[in-house]
Design a protein around this motif. Structure first.
Motif, PDB file in Angstrom:
ATOM      1  N   LEU A 140      -6.485   3.490  -6.054  1.00  0.00           N
ATOM      2  CA  LEU A 140      -7.155   2.405  -5.324  1.00  0.00           C
ATOM      3  C   LEU A 140      -7.211   1.128  -6.162  1.00  0.00           C
ATOM      4  O   LEU A 140      -7.117   0.021  -5.611  1.00  0.00           O
ATOM      5  CB  LEU A 140      -8.566   2.843  -4.919  1.00  0.00           C
ATOM      6  CG  LEU A 140      -8.631   3.999  -3.912  1.00  0.00           C
ATOM      7  CD1 LEU A 140     -10.078   4.358  -3.595  1.00  0.00           C
ATOM      8  CD2 LEU A 140      -7.868   3.645  -2.630  1.00  0.00           C
ATOM      9  N   THR A 141      -7.343   1.275  -7.469  1.00  0.00           N
ATOM     10  CA  THR A 141      -7.305   0.102  -8.347  1.00  0.00           C
ATOM     11  C   THR A 141      -5.957  -0.592  -8.232  1.00  0.00           C
ATOM     12  O   THR A 141      -5.883  -1.834  -8.202  1.00  0.00           O
ATOM     13  CB  THR A 141      -7.554   0.516  -9.812  1.00  0.00           C
ATOM     14  OG1 THR A 141      -8.855   1.116  -9.916  1.00  0.00           O
ATOM     15  CG2 THR A 141      -7.495  -0.691 -10.739  1.00  0.00           C
ATOM     16  N   ARG A 177      -7.552   9.213  -7.966  1.00  0.00           N
ATOM     17  CA  ARG A 177      -7.756   8.415  -6.749  1.00  0.00           C
ATOM     18  C   ARG A 177      -8.321   7.041  -7.101  1.00  0.00           C
ATOM     19  O   ARG A 177      -7.951   6.038  -6.482  1.00  0.00           O
ATOM     20  CB  ARG A 177      -8.689   9.156  -5.800  1.00  0.00           C
ATOM     21  CG  ARG A 177      -8.096  10.464  -5.279  1.00  0.00           C
ATOM     22  CD  ARG A 177      -9.086  11.231  -4.409  1.00  0.00           C
ATOM     23  NE  ARG A 177      -8.537  12.519  -4.004  1.00  0.00           N
ATOM     24  CZ  ARG A 177      -9.207  13.440  -3.309  1.00  0.00           C
ATOM     25  NH1 ARG A 177     -10.465  13.195  -2.933  1.00  0.00           N
ATOM     26  NH2 ARG A 177      -8.647  14.586  -2.984  1.00  0.00           N
ATOM     27  N   ARG A 178      -9.211   7.017  -8.086  1.00  0.00           N
ATOM     28  CA  ARG A 178      -9.747   5.728  -8.536  1.00  0.00           C
ATOM     29  C   ARG A 178      -8.627   4.818  -9.018  1.00  0.00           C
ATOM     30  O   ARG A 178      -8.572   3.622  -8.680  1.00  0.00           O
ATOM     31  CB  ARG A 178     -10.764   5.984  -9.647  1.00  0.00           C
ATOM     32  CG  ARG A 178     -11.561   4.777 -10.146  1.00  0.00           C
ATOM     33  CD  ARG A 178     -10.891   4.003 -11.264  1.00  0.00           C
ATOM     34  NE  ARG A 178     -10.365   4.862 -12.303  1.00  0.00           N
ATOM     35  CZ  ARG A 178      -9.409   4.483 -13.135  1.00  0.00           C
ATOM     36  NH1 ARG A 178      -8.869   3.268 -13.074  1.00  0.00           N
ATOM     37  NH2 ARG A 178      -8.939   5.322 -14.055  1.00  0.00           N
ATOM     38  N   ALA A 224      -7.208   7.198   5.266  1.00  0.00           N
ATOM     39  CA  ALA A 224      -8.453   6.417   5.210  1.00  0.00           C
ATOM     40  C   ALA A 224      -8.241   5.095   4.487  1.00  0.00           C
ATOM     41  O   ALA A 224      -8.902   4.090   4.810  1.00  0.00           O
ATOM     42  CB  ALA A 224      -9.546   7.233   4.529  1.00  0.00           C
ATOM     43  N   HIS A 225      -7.328   5.084   3.531  1.00  0.00           N
ATOM     44  CA  HIS A 225      -7.082   3.866   2.749  1.00  0.00           C
ATOM     45  C   HIS A 225      -5.737   3.224   3.092  1.00  0.00           C
ATOM     46  O   HIS A 225      -5.282   2.347   2.361  1.00  0.00           O
ATOM     47  CB  HIS A 225      -7.140   4.194   1.255  1.00  0.00           C
ATOM     48  CG  HIS A 225      -8.486   4.656   0.795  1.00  0.00           C
ATOM     49  ND1 HIS A 225      -9.539   3.791   0.588  1.00  0.00           N
ATOM     50  CD2 HIS A 225      -8.966   5.905   0.534  1.00  0.00           C
ATOM     51  CE1 HIS A 225     -10.599   4.485   0.202  1.00  0.00           C
ATOM     52  NE2 HIS A 225     -10.280   5.763   0.162  1.00  0.00           N
ATOM     53  N   GLN A 226      -5.152   3.659   4.193  1.00  0.00           N
ATOM     54  CA  GLN A 226      -3.883   3.103   4.696  1.00  0.00           C
ATOM     55  C   GLN A 226      -2.782   3.152   3.619  1.00  0.00           C
ATOM     56  O   GLN A 226      -2.042   2.189   3.413  1.00  0.00           O
ATOM     57  CB  GLN A 226      -4.089   1.650   5.163  1.00  0.00           C
ATOM     58  CG  GLN A 226      -5.093   1.530   6.313  1.00  0.00           C
ATOM     59  CD  GLN A 226      -5.316   0.095   6.735  1.00  0.00           C
ATOM     60  OE1 GLN A 226      -5.563  -0.790   5.897  1.00  0.00           O
ATOM     61  NE2 GLN A 226      -5.219  -0.168   8.033  1.00  0.00           N
ATOM     62  N   LEU A 227      -2.663   4.294   2.966  1.00  0.00           N
ATOM     63  CA  LEU A 227      -1.698   4.477   1.892  1.00  0.00           C
ATOM     64  C   LEU A 227      -0.565   5.380   2.330  1.00  0.00           C
ATOM     65  O   LEU A 227      -0.728   6.255   3.181  1.00  0.00           O
ATOM     66  CB  LEU A 227      -2.377   5.096   0.664  1.00  0.00           C
ATOM     67  CG  LEU A 227      -3.555   4.351   0.054  1.00  0.00           C
ATOM     68  CD1 LEU A 227      -4.179   5.183  -1.059  1.00  0.00           C
ATOM     69  CD2 LEU A 227      -3.112   2.996  -0.468  1.00  0.00           C
ATOM     70  N   ARG A 285       0.828  -1.214   0.000  1.00  0.00           N
ATOM     71  CA  ARG A 285       0.000   0.000   0.000  1.00  0.00           C
ATOM     72  C   ARG A 285       0.868   1.272   0.000  1.00  0.00           C
ATOM     73  O   ARG A 285       0.437   2.339   0.428  1.00  0.00           O
ATOM     74  CB  ARG A 285      -0.976  -0.004   1.190  1.00  0.00           C
ATOM     75  CG  ARG A 285      -1.874  -1.240   1.193  1.00  0.00           C
ATOM     76  CD  ARG A 285      -3.051  -1.090   2.118  1.00  0.00           C
ATOM     77  NE  ARG A 285      -4.109  -0.248   1.573  1.00  0.00           N
ATOM     78  CZ  ARG A 285      -5.004  -0.659   0.678  1.00  0.00           C
ATOM     79  NH1 ARG A 285      -4.976  -1.899   0.201  1.00  0.00           N
ATOM     80  NH2 ARG A 285      -5.941   0.158   0.248  1.00  0.00           N
ATOM     81  N   ASP A 290      -5.532  -2.312  -4.643  1.00  0.00           N
ATOM     82  CA  ASP A 290      -6.527  -3.355  -4.351  1.00  0.00           C
ATOM     83  C   ASP A 290      -6.570  -4.458  -5.399  1.00  0.00           C
ATOM     84  O   ASP A 290      -7.398  -5.368  -5.299  1.00  0.00           O
ATOM     85  CB  ASP A 290      -7.928  -2.735  -4.230  1.00  0.00           C
ATOM     86  CG  ASP A 290      -8.062  -1.825  -3.006  1.00  0.00           C
ATOM     87  OD1 ASP A 290      -7.321  -2.051  -2.032  1.00  0.00           O
ATOM     88  OD2 ASP A 290      -8.884  -0.888  -3.040  1.00  0.00           O
ATOM     89  N   ASP A 298       2.076  10.349   6.044  1.00  0.00           N
ATOM     90  CA  ASP A 298       1.816   9.457   4.915  1.00  0.00           C
ATOM     91  C   ASP A 298       2.780   9.696   3.761  1.00  0.00           C
ATOM     92  O   ASP A 298       2.698   9.000   2.742  1.00  0.00           O
ATOM     93  CB  ASP A 298       0.381   9.635   4.424  1.00  0.00           C
ATOM     94  CG  ASP A 298       0.110  11.074   3.989  1.00  0.00           C
ATOM     95  OD1 ASP A 298       0.253  11.982   4.839  1.00  0.00           O
ATOM     96  OD2 ASP A 298      -0.237  11.285   2.811  1.00  0.00           O
ATOM     97  N   PHE A 357      -7.377  11.272   2.686  1.00  0.00           N
ATOM     98  CA  PHE A 357      -7.597  10.193   1.722  1.00  0.00           C
ATOM     99  C   PHE A 357      -6.582   9.070   1.930  1.00  0.00           C
ATOM    100  O   PHE A 357      -6.942   7.880   1.937  1.00  0.00           O
ATOM    101  CB  PHE A 357      -7.490  10.730   0.293  1.00  0.00           C
ATOM    102  CG  PHE A 357      -7.465   9.656  -0.766  1.00  0.00           C
ATOM    103  CD1 PHE A 357      -8.642   9.038  -1.185  1.00  0.00           C
ATOM    104  CD2 PHE A 357      -6.253   9.251  -1.335  1.00  0.00           C
ATOM    105  CE1 PHE A 357      -8.608   8.045  -2.168  1.00  0.00           C
ATOM    106  CE2 PHE A 357      -6.224   8.258  -2.317  1.00  0.00           C
ATOM    107  CZ  PHE A 357      -7.395   7.657  -2.728  1.00  0.00           C
TER     108      PHE A 357
END
Length: 502
Positions: A311-312, A307-308, A201-204, A173, A315, A231, A198
C-alpha cells in the motif's frame, strides 16, 4: 592477445558479459571445462579458471551418492590444476541451491573451494557471513567484494534510463513479479498473503511475468488455485529485451517475495531503472537500495507488513517516487558495469602478476584509498552528519563487514567483564552503536545520539580515524578495537582526573 578466462558455467543473462565490458581487450570470457583450463595451463603456464554457480555441477545427479562422487572427482582435478600453477577464482552467488538439492554435498564442496581458491568474490557484505558460516574460513585475505554490476546500456541506452526514471507509471495499481518463474521465489506464498479480498478492496492487481524454468508442479498447482482470481494476470513467456525497461516502468513497482538469497538480478534491474520495489527487509537489500526506499522493505515473516509495504508503494506521491528513483540511479551508477569490470580486471592482473592495461587502475586506487580523518572537524557534529560523511568517503561496495551487525545483536561478545563500572559498560555499548551508526549504513535505526556518546565517553569522539584495511574480518575487529582503546584511554584519564580532585 586477450587471455581466455574459462568460466565453469556461462548463462545467457547479461551478468557475465557485463563483467568483461571494460577489460575485453585483455581478458576474454570463455565457456570451458576444468579439463580445458588444465590443458591451457600446461601450454601457457598461466591461466584463470573462474567458478560460478558451483551447484550446477550436480545438475545431472539423481542421488546423493552420485553427487558425492562428482564432487570428489571435481576437487581432485581442481587440485591438479592448482598444482600446475593455475589460478582459481570463485564467486559465491547463492545461499543454497535454488532447487535445494544435495545441500550438504554443496556445503562440502564450498569448504574445499574456499581452501583452494586464490580469490573468492562476493557481491555484498551480507555474503561474507554466509561464506564464513558455510566454509569455516577464518582468514578473509583471499576474499574481495565485487558488486553485481548494474544493467546500464543492456535493455536501453543509459541516458534514456536516467531520463525516464521516476515518471508516473501507466498502471499505478498493478504490481509486477518479474523474472524466471521458479519454485524458490515464493509465488504461491505471495498470492496467499495478498488474497483476492485484499487486492480488490484496494483496487490492486498482480502481474506475474516470466518464463517458467520447467513445468514444475508448483506452477500447475498455482494456476489451478488462482484460475478464478481476476486480480492476478500471468504472462508466462520471455519478454523481448527491447521491451523489458518499459514493462517495468509501466507498473506501480516490482515485488520480490523471496528472501533467502544473497543477490537478486531483478533487484539490481529495479535499482538500475529507478523502479521502486517491494522487497524483504534483509541486510542484503538494505545494502543494495538507498535509504529513501526502505519504506518499501517488509518483514518477510509478517503478512501485515507485506501488505503495508504494498500500500505504501501504490499510494506514494509523485515526489516520493521521483526521489526514490533518483536515489536508486545514484546507487546504480556506483556499480556501473565499466567500474566493476575494471575492478575484476585488476583482480585478474594481480593473480597473474601483470601490470594491466590502461583500462584503469584508478578504480582500485580510489576504493582502497586510506580512510583517514573521516571526521576532521574539531567541533562535534551530529550523528546524521557523521553517517553522511562516512557514506561520502567509503564506496558503497566497501562498507565494513557484517561483523558490526553481529556484534550489535550479541553484546556479550564485546563486553569487558572485568569492568564493573556502569559508565565503562555503557561506553562499550555506545562504542559499538557508534561504529554501526556511522559506518555500517545498512543499520539505520540506532537510538544513540552524539550528545549521549560524548557525555559517556568524556571525550570528543569526532577525532577517531580509520586505518586502511582490506575487506576482511580484521577490518571490523581492528576498527572496533581502535574505538575501544580510545574510550578506555579517555576513561583512564577521566579516572585519574577524578582521583586528583579527591
Amino acid at each position: 592477445m586477450a587471455i581466455k578466462v574459462f568460466n565453469s558455467q556461462v548463462y545467457s543473462n547479461p551478468y557475465q558479459k557485463l563483467l568483461y565490458t571494460a577489460i575485453e581487450s585483455r581478458y576474454q570470457l570463455a565457456s570451458g571445462s576444468l579439463s580445458q583450463a588444465i590443458t591451457l595451463q600446461r601450454l601457457h603456464k598461466h591461466s584463470l579458471y573462474h567458478i560460478h554457480w558451483e551447484e550446477s555441477l550436480f545438475a545431472r545427479c539423481t542421488t546423493t551418492a552420485r553427487a558425492v562422487r562428482v564432487r570428489q572427482e571435481y576437487v581432485r582435478k581442481l587440485k591438479h590444476y592448482v598444482a600446475l600453477g593455475g589460478k582459481v577464482i570463485w564467486t559465491l552467488h547463492n545461499v543454497k541451491p535454488h532447487e535445494w538439492r544435495f545441500v550438504q554435498t554443496l556445503v562440502s564442496l564450498r569448504k574445499e573451494l574456499a581452501a583452494l581458491s586464490h580469490r573468492i568474490l562476493v557481491h555484498n557484505q551480507t555474503a561474507l557471513s554466509t561464506l564464513q558460516a558455510q566454509t569455516g574460513l577464518t582468514s578473509l585475505s583471499t576474499v574481495r567484494v565485487l558488486p553485481h554490476p548494474a544493467y546500464f546500456d543492456v535493455y536501453e541506452p543509459a541516458d534514456q534510463t536516467i531520463a525516464l526514471a521516476g515518471r508516473p507509471p501507466k498502471h499505478p495499481r498493478m504490481l509486477l513479479h518479474f523474472g524466471l518463474v521458479r519454485a524458490y521465489k515464493g509465488i504461491p506464498d505471495l498470492v496467499q498473503k495478498l488474497p483476492e479480498e485484499f487486492m480488490v478492496a484496494h483496487q490492486l492487481t498482480l502481474h506475474i511475468c516470466g518464463k517458467p524454468v520447467r513445468a514444475d508442479s508448483f506452477l500447475n498447482d498455482l494456476l489451478a488455485q488462482t484460475q478464478s482470481r481476476s486480480d492476478i494476470k500471468y504472462s508466462l513467456d520471455n519478454v523481448p529485451v527491447a521491451e523489458v525497461a518499459e514493462l517495468l516502468r509501466s507498473h506501480a513497482g516490482l515485488i520480490l517475495p523471496y528472501h533467502k538469497v544473497l543477490t537478486s538480478g531483478v533487484a539490481i534491474l529495479a535499482l538500475t531503472l529507478g523502479v521502486p520495489i517491494v522487497a524483504p527487509d534483509t541486510s542484503a537489500m538494505r545494502e543494495l537500495f538507498p535509504e529513501s526506499s526502505y519504506i518499501l522493505l517488509f518483514n518477510p515473516r509478517s503478512t501485515k507488513d507485506l501488505r503495508r509495504a504494498v500500500l505504501t508503494l501504490v499510494d506514494m506521491s509523485a515526489e516520493t517516487r521521483m526521489r526514490i528513483a533518483q536515489d536508486c540511479i545514484k546507487k546504480a551508477l556506483a556499480i556501473r558495469p565499466e567500474l566493476i569490470s575494471k575492478i575484476l580486471g585488476e583482480i585478474y592482473d594481480e593473480l597473474l602478476g601483470l601490470t594491466g592495461g590502461n583500462e584503469g587502475h584508478s578504480s582500485i586506487t580510489a576504493i582502497h584509498a586510506p580512510f583517514v580523518d573521516i571526521f576532521p572537524n574539531e567541533t562535534p557534529i551530529s550523528l546524521q552528519d557523521q553517517r553522511q560523511a562516512s557514506r561520502d568517503r567509503i564506496a558503497p561496495q566497501h562498507l565494513p563487514p557484517l561483523l558490526f551487525r553481529l556484534i550489535s545483536e550479541d553484546m556479550a561478545m564485546v563486553i569487558n567483564e572485568t569492568k564493573s563500572d556502569s559508565a565503562a559498560l555503557s561506553n562499550q555499548h555506545l562504542a559499538v552503536e557508534f561504529a554501526i551508526a556511522t559506518l555500517a549504513s545498512n543499520v539505520t535505526r540506532s537510538t544513540v545520539s552524539a550528545d549521549l556518546i560524548l557525555n559517556n565517553t568524556k571525550k570528543d569522539v569526532n577525532k577517531f580515524t580509520i586505518e586502511q584495511a582490506r575487506l576482511d574480518g580484521a577490518y571490523a575487529v581492528r576498527l572496533y578495537k581502535n574505538i575501544m582503546s580510545a574510550l578506555e584511554t579517555a576513561d583512564d584519564k577521566a579516572d585519574t582526573a577524578d582521583a586528583g580532585d579527591k
